[in-house]
Design an enzyme around this catalytic site. Structure first.
Site, PDB file in Angstrom:
ATOM      1  N   GLY A  45       0.884  -1.310  -0.079  1.00  0.00           N
ATOM      2  CA  GLY A  45      -0.121   0.064  -0.015  1.00  0.00           C
ATOM      3  C   GLY A  45       0.794   1.264  -0.005  1.00  0.00           C
ATOM      4  N   GLN A  50       3.375   9.879   0.623  1.00  0.00           N
ATOM      5  CA  GLN A  50       4.649   9.341   0.661  1.00  0.00           C
ATOM      6  C   GLN A  50       5.542   9.514  -0.443  1.00  0.00           C
ATOM      7  OE1 GLN A  50       2.307   5.359   1.798  1.00  0.00           O
ATOM      8  NE2 GLN A  50       4.180   5.171   3.124  1.00  0.00           N
ATOM      9  N   CYS A  95       5.183   0.057   7.247  1.00  0.00           N
ATOM     10  CA  CYS A  95       4.788   1.339   6.506  1.00  0.00           C
ATOM     11  C   CYS A  95       6.080   1.682   5.642  1.00  0.00           C
ATOM     12  CB  CYS A  95       4.839   2.406   7.120  1.00  0.00           C
ATOM     13  SG  CYS A  95       4.450   4.078   6.456  1.00  0.00           S
ATOM     14  N   LEU A  96       6.200   1.690   4.237  1.00  0.00           N
ATOM     15  CA  LEU A  96       7.353   2.017   3.569  1.00  0.00           C
ATOM     16  C   LEU A  96       8.100   2.989   4.074  1.00  0.00           C
ATOM     17  CD1 LEU A  96       5.995   1.125   0.230  1.00  0.00           C
ATOM     18  CD2 LEU A  96       7.763  -0.253   1.484  1.00  0.00           C
ATOM     19  N   HIS A 137      -4.991   2.184   7.193  1.00  0.00           N
ATOM     20  CA  HIS A 137      -3.603   2.403   7.376  1.00  0.00           C
ATOM     21  C   HIS A 137      -3.222   3.775   6.097  1.00  0.00           C
ATOM     22  CE1 HIS A 137       0.788   2.129   7.965  1.00  0.00           C
ATOM     23  NE2 HIS A 137       0.847   2.506   6.583  1.00  0.00           N
ATOM     24  N   GLU A 138      -3.549   3.446   4.954  1.00  0.00           N
ATOM     25  CA  GLU A 138      -3.246   4.259   3.969  1.00  0.00           C
ATOM     26  C   GLU A 138      -4.278   5.847   4.145  1.00  0.00           C
ATOM     27  OE1 GLU A 138      -0.743   4.050   2.334  1.00  0.00           O
ATOM     28  OE2 GLU A 138      -0.590   1.810   2.763  1.00  0.00           O
ATOM     29  N   HIS A 141      -2.635   8.260   6.297  1.00  0.00           N
ATOM     30  CA  HIS A 141      -1.619   9.016   5.449  1.00  0.00           C
ATOM     31  C   HIS A 141      -2.031  10.285   5.090  1.00  0.00           C
ATOM     32  CE1 HIS A 141       2.093   6.767   5.818  1.00  0.00           C
ATOM     33  NE2 HIS A 141       1.402   5.792   5.326  1.00  0.00           N
TER      34      HIS A 141
END
Ligand code: Y12
Ligand code: CO
Length: 173
Positions: A45, A50, A95-96, A137-138, A141
């Site tokens: 994701g 990001q 998370c990236l 989660h996304e 962001h």
């Protein structure tokens, strides 16, 4: 095109992203770049912020039972909103933008999400388990929130300590 992913503690990750009003080629190129970047980093994701674009766009591509990701299963959500939420689930998230850290986070178990696809079409999706967790989660962001901010005080302190230790060992390597 593969782009750089912004990493914690970069303050841009705190930006509240803006609604998308135009569903043109610019958006399509951005979504394509997000996909290339996510896959190149072994992610499932990614939100636009990001890669430094503060617009309310996210993508999710969950793996199948064999751990394979299929582009046909790619979910692109523009201006997503949760209209209904039920129950609770604990899931280990990563998370990236916070590489190397995985933490158990509590989320809604079942969510109904309304959103636009890349062409501006209105869609509704009901999601549970990992998909529900990934969407939440996304979506966080898009509001400038990271999963580590949901940790209770003690675990957040432990994270900060480990993060600083990792940074020091990276510098001395
Ligand atoms: C559950 C789990 C994850 C999400 C949000 C999406 N998160 C990710 O896609 C995170 C991916 C990730 C990949 C990493 O790289 C590798 O594993 C090679 C990584 O890097 C390290 O751990 C060093 C960190 C995160 C929602 C719900
Ligand atoms: Co993330």
């Amino acid at each position: 095109m593969i782009l750089d992913i912004i990493a914690y503690p970069d303050r841009r990750l705190k930006d509240v992203s803006k609604e998308v009003n135009t569903f043109t080629n610019d958006l399509h190129f951005l979504l394509d770049d997000m996909y290339d970047t996510m896959i190149a980093s072994n992610g499932i994701g990614l939100a636009a912020i990001q890669i430094g674009r503060s617009i309310r766009a996210l993508i999710i591509n969950l793996p199948d039972e064999e751990g394979e990701q299929h582009k046909e299963q790619l979910l692109e959500m523009i201006n997503p909103r949760i209209s209904q939420a039920e129950g609770n689930i604990m899931y280990q998230e990563g998370c990236l933008s916070v590489p190397g850290f995985y933490e158990d986070i509590e989320r809604y178990e079942l969510v109904t999400v309304t959103y636009h696809d890349r062409n501006g079409k209105s869609c509704t999706l009901q999601a549970n388990e990992l998909l529900s967790v990934a969407i939440q989660h996304e979506m966080d962001h898009l509001d400038g929130k990271l999963f580590i901010e949901k940790l209770p005080y003690g675990r957040r302190k432990k994270f900060e300590k480990e993060y600083k230790k990792n940074q020091r060992s990276k510098k001395s390597a």
